[in-house]
Write a protein that holds these residues in place. Structure first.
Motif, PDB file in Angstrom:
ATOM      1  N   CYS A 264       0.804  -1.230   0.000  1.00 46.02           N
ATOM      2  CA  CYS A 264       0.000   0.000   0.000  1.00 46.02           C
ATOM      3  C   CYS A 264       0.833   1.274   0.000  1.00 46.02           C
ATOM      4  N   VAL A 265       2.167   1.161  -0.101  1.00 44.90           N
ATOM      5  CA  VAL A 265       3.034   2.341  -0.207  1.00 44.90           C
ATOM      6  C   VAL A 265       4.156   2.039  -1.205  1.00 44.90           C
ATOM      7  N   PRO A 266       4.793   3.064  -1.773  1.00 45.83           N
ATOM      8  CA  PRO A 266       5.933   2.820  -2.666  1.00 45.83           C
ATOM      9  C   PRO A 266       7.108   2.230  -1.890  1.00 45.83           C
ATOM     10  N   ALA A 267       7.893   1.395  -2.561  1.00 53.15           N
ATOM     11  CA  ALA A 267       9.069   0.782  -1.935  1.00 53.15           C
ATOM     12  C   ALA A 267      10.257   0.887  -2.870  1.00 53.15           C
ATOM     13  N   MET A 268      11.425   1.162  -2.287  1.00 50.82           N
ATOM     14  CA  MET A 268      12.655   1.273  -3.066  1.00 50.82           C
ATOM     15  C   MET A 268      13.511   0.037  -2.821  1.00 50.82           C
ATOM     16  N   ASN A 269      13.839  -0.660  -3.904  1.00 43.17           N
ATOM     17  CA  ASN A 269      14.658  -1.869  -3.855  1.00 43.17           C
ATOM     18  C   ASN A 269      16.129  -1.479  -3.931  1.00 43.17           C
ATOM     19  N   VAL A 270      16.759  -1.330  -2.781  1.00 43.70           N
ATOM     20  CA  VAL A 270      18.179  -0.970  -2.737  1.00 43.70           C
ATOM     21  C   VAL A 270      19.054  -2.175  -3.047  1.00 43.70           C
ATOM     22  N   ASN A 271      18.587  -3.371  -2.708  1.00 48.30           N
ATOM     23  CA  ASN A 271      19.411  -4.569  -2.892  1.00 48.30           C
ATOM     24  C   ASN A 271      19.837  -4.747  -4.348  1.00 48.30           C
ATOM     25  N   ASP A 272      18.960  -4.437  -5.286  1.00 51.29           N
ATOM     26  CA  ASP A 272      19.273  -4.659  -6.696  1.00 51.29           C
ATOM     27  C   ASP A 272      19.860  -3.436  -7.376  1.00 51.29           C
ATOM     28  N   SER A 273      20.181  -2.412  -6.609  1.00 53.99           N
ATOM     29  CA  SER A 273      20.903  -1.280  -7.195  1.00 53.99           C
ATOM     30  C   SER A 273      22.329  -1.728  -7.499  1.00 53.99           C
ATOM     31  N   VAL A 274      22.920  -1.107  -8.495  1.00 57.84           N
ATOM     32  CA  VAL A 274      24.265  -1.503  -8.923  1.00 57.84           C
ATOM     33  C   VAL A 274      25.274  -1.328  -7.787  1.00 57.84           C
TER      34      VAL A 274
END
Length: 586
Positions: free
Chosen positions: A329-339
């Protein structure tokens, strides 16, 4: 006065002396002058040069008897020795002064008490595995068995909104944080650049990560940028107690200590979230446990939460499951798959810390050992490279044909686990999956096989299957258990199947600076994004931010980037200032 009392006072003086000095950014602890440091080195150097040692008494000027003189007892000197010279004269031998304590005999005849033996063994075992200063591990051992939940502690300002092991360790923790700051240039640069703008003013961040010196630098950076923070640990073994104390002393609400039980773990998360009059509006998670707890216990909180920043593959997997089910129900930022996370933290951090964790816990020799690494993602690549360089024979298991082909071309033999399980000396899991090593595999392992996990979650090794009546568990040292079969075979299980490097050793600070800076920028992006930019889904960090994080770390190496000419930029269809890679690049 007894020897023990004197030794205790000397130790107390040394600790007070250390606590009274501030650590210089460029002076290592090894360079500080101490009885076993600078003076000893001076003594050793003088011996090499043939000079009198500064620690030794000055040689006597009296003429010493010749080597050929005979020695015999002299009754006139109460049994003392005397030398008979060649001319027949008798000379008294030089006497050594003896130092005696009034209660010396009495004290040395005393056997140590049961509590004393336990405290000593605990201190020794922890000093080889805990990541903090050895001095800190010896402090306040009297109440080590008391649960922090049963203590009433306050910092120097009278604030008690925290639950940690021992607030008295704050000075040691502050030194750890100051050392970490020297190796986290990008995070410190971000703090300096954005401190005036306060991009996180009004943000109320609730976090659940490993509580280490590096995380403390991140938390203090978020606070400098305007955020209020409340924090719990994402792993029951990775908390550095003295760092938690330093954070609590600095006014942060921290609920964590090393060696929590499962009940403690969830209690700390609940205390972190459930505070009357305080509503979080940002989540920084590592593993998804905090997000899961809020969804389960306090779903109404998501009405005011602007976004989630998730660091680990386990937590990201949970977020994608929620998104697929329409429950995110909220936006999420996937840091794990950042370069910057994948190619640096996962690879380079694990390449160094896998050896550190294994050495501290088992003292194992790597040369010639047969090792199977389950998973050849970035973590697996780092582990395999390190072990191969140390002379180990490395096998790899993998489900992905692309990663499998990479393993083969890197010189590793691709196998199924059951093909090598009887012969390998070490088993390492790093897949992010569950039940990678099950009871059947554990039953077939050879005697003395070391089993550990480098993935975030403790689900990769089926540890629950080992808690049966026919198997005996024997604690060898902190985070090291022998699991013994009825026939006498035993395996060595590290950190009860939890993350090895952060549970049993430390990780390189510099590479964590990359991840922490990425997390901070992700929080800033989500918190300040205009309404509608991010929907209720999982997003990757924009490549422009990835490149910015990388550029902040380059000055450490005195590195100089080449700039594209206008003609070159036009030819490649790029902006001269980036981004230089498409968003799908990993």
């Amino acid at each position: 006065m007894s020897v023990q009392v004197v030794a205790a006072k000397m130790a107390d003086v040394e600790l007070k002396d250390v606590a009274g000095k501030e650590l210089s950014p460029v002076t290592s602890q090894a360079e500080e002058k101490s009885p076993s440091g600078g003076e000893f080195n001076a003594a050793a150097e003088s011996v090499l040069k043939g000079e009198p040692s500064p620690l030794s008494p000055a040689p006597s000027t009296a003429k010493m008897p010749q080597a050929s003189a005979m020695k015999r007892p002299d009754p006139q000197h109460n049994g003392g020795d005397a030398f008979v010279n060649r001319d027949g004269t008798v000379a008294e031998a030089p006497r050594m002064k003896k130092i005696q304590f009034a209660d010396q005999k009495q004290e040395f005849n005393k056997r140590p008490t049961k509590i004393g033996r336990r405290s000593l063994s605990r201190s020794i075992s922890q000093s080889s595995t805990d990541s903090y200063s050895s001095a800190a591990s010896y402090t306040d051992s009297s109440d080590d068995e008391t649960s922090p939940r049963d203590k009433q502690q306050k910092n120097s300002k009278g604030n008690g909104d925290f639950c940690i092991k021992n607030i008295k360790q704050a000075d040691f923790g502050r030194r750890e944080i100051e050392i970490a700051e020297q190796e986290m240039p990008a995070l410190m640069a971000l703090r300096k650049r954005a401190q005036g703008e306060k991009p996180l003013a009004g943000a109320k961040v609730v976090g659940c990560t490993h509580i280490t010196a590096q995380t403390a630098v991140l938390m203090e950076t978020l606070a400098a940028l305007g955020a209020q923070c409340r924090w719990a640990a994402c792993n029951i073994y990775s908390t550095q107690n003295e760092v938690a104390a330093a954070l609590a002393e600095g006014g942060f609400s921290v609920f964590a200590w090393k060696g929590e039980s499962e009940d403690d773990f969830w209690w700390c998360i609940d205390r972190c979230v459930n505070l009357e009059g305080w509503q979080p509006n940002m989540i920084l998670d590592d593993g998804g446990d905090l997000t899961h707890w809020i969804y389960k216990k306090y779903p109404n909180m998501f009405k005011k939460i602007k976004g989630i920043v998730e660091e680990s593959v386990t937590g990201v997997h949970r977020l994608y499951q929620l998104s697929k089910a329409g429950k995110l129900c909220v936006p999420a930022m996937n840091v794990n798959d950042s370069v910057t996370k994948q190619k640096f933290d996962n690879l380079y951090c694990c390449r160094e810390s896998i050896l550190d964790g294994l050495k501290r816990t088992t003292d194992v020799m790597f040369g010639g050992k047969q090792v199977v690494v389950c998973g050849y993602g970035e973590v697996g690549k780092g582990c395999c490279a390190a072990l191969k360089a140390m002379g180990s024979i490395v096998y790899v298991t993998e489900i992905d044909p692309i990663c499998a082909l990479q393993a083969c071309m890197d010189g590793f033999r691709l196998v199924k686990l059951n093909e090598v399980i009887r012969q390998v000396d070490i088993v390492i899991t790093c897949t992010g999956n569950k039940n990678v090593v099950v009871r059947e595999n554990l039953d077939r392992m050879k005697n003395g096989c070391i089993v550990c996990n480098m993935g975030h979650s403790n689900t990769e090794i089926d540890v629950a299957s080992l808690r049966t009546p026919e198997l005996t568990w024997e604690r060898v040292r902190s985070q090291v258990d022998h699991v013994i079969w009825p026939d006498g075979k035993r395996i060595v299980l590290l950190a009860e199947g939890r993350l090895l490097n952060l549970s049993c050793s430390t990780v390189p600070t510099f590479v964590l600076s990359i991840t922490a800076t990425t997390q901070a920028l992700a929080l800033i992006e989500l918190y300040n994004a205009p309404e509608g930019r991010y929907k209720q889904d999982v997003y990757l960090l924009p490549k422009k931010m990835d490149e910015y994080v990388a550029s902040l770390h380059l000055p450490t190496f005195d590195a100089h980037l080449t700039e594209l000419s206008d003609e070159q930029a036009k030819y490649l269809g790029l902006n001269k200032n980036g981004p230089f890679k498409p968003n799908y690049y990993r």
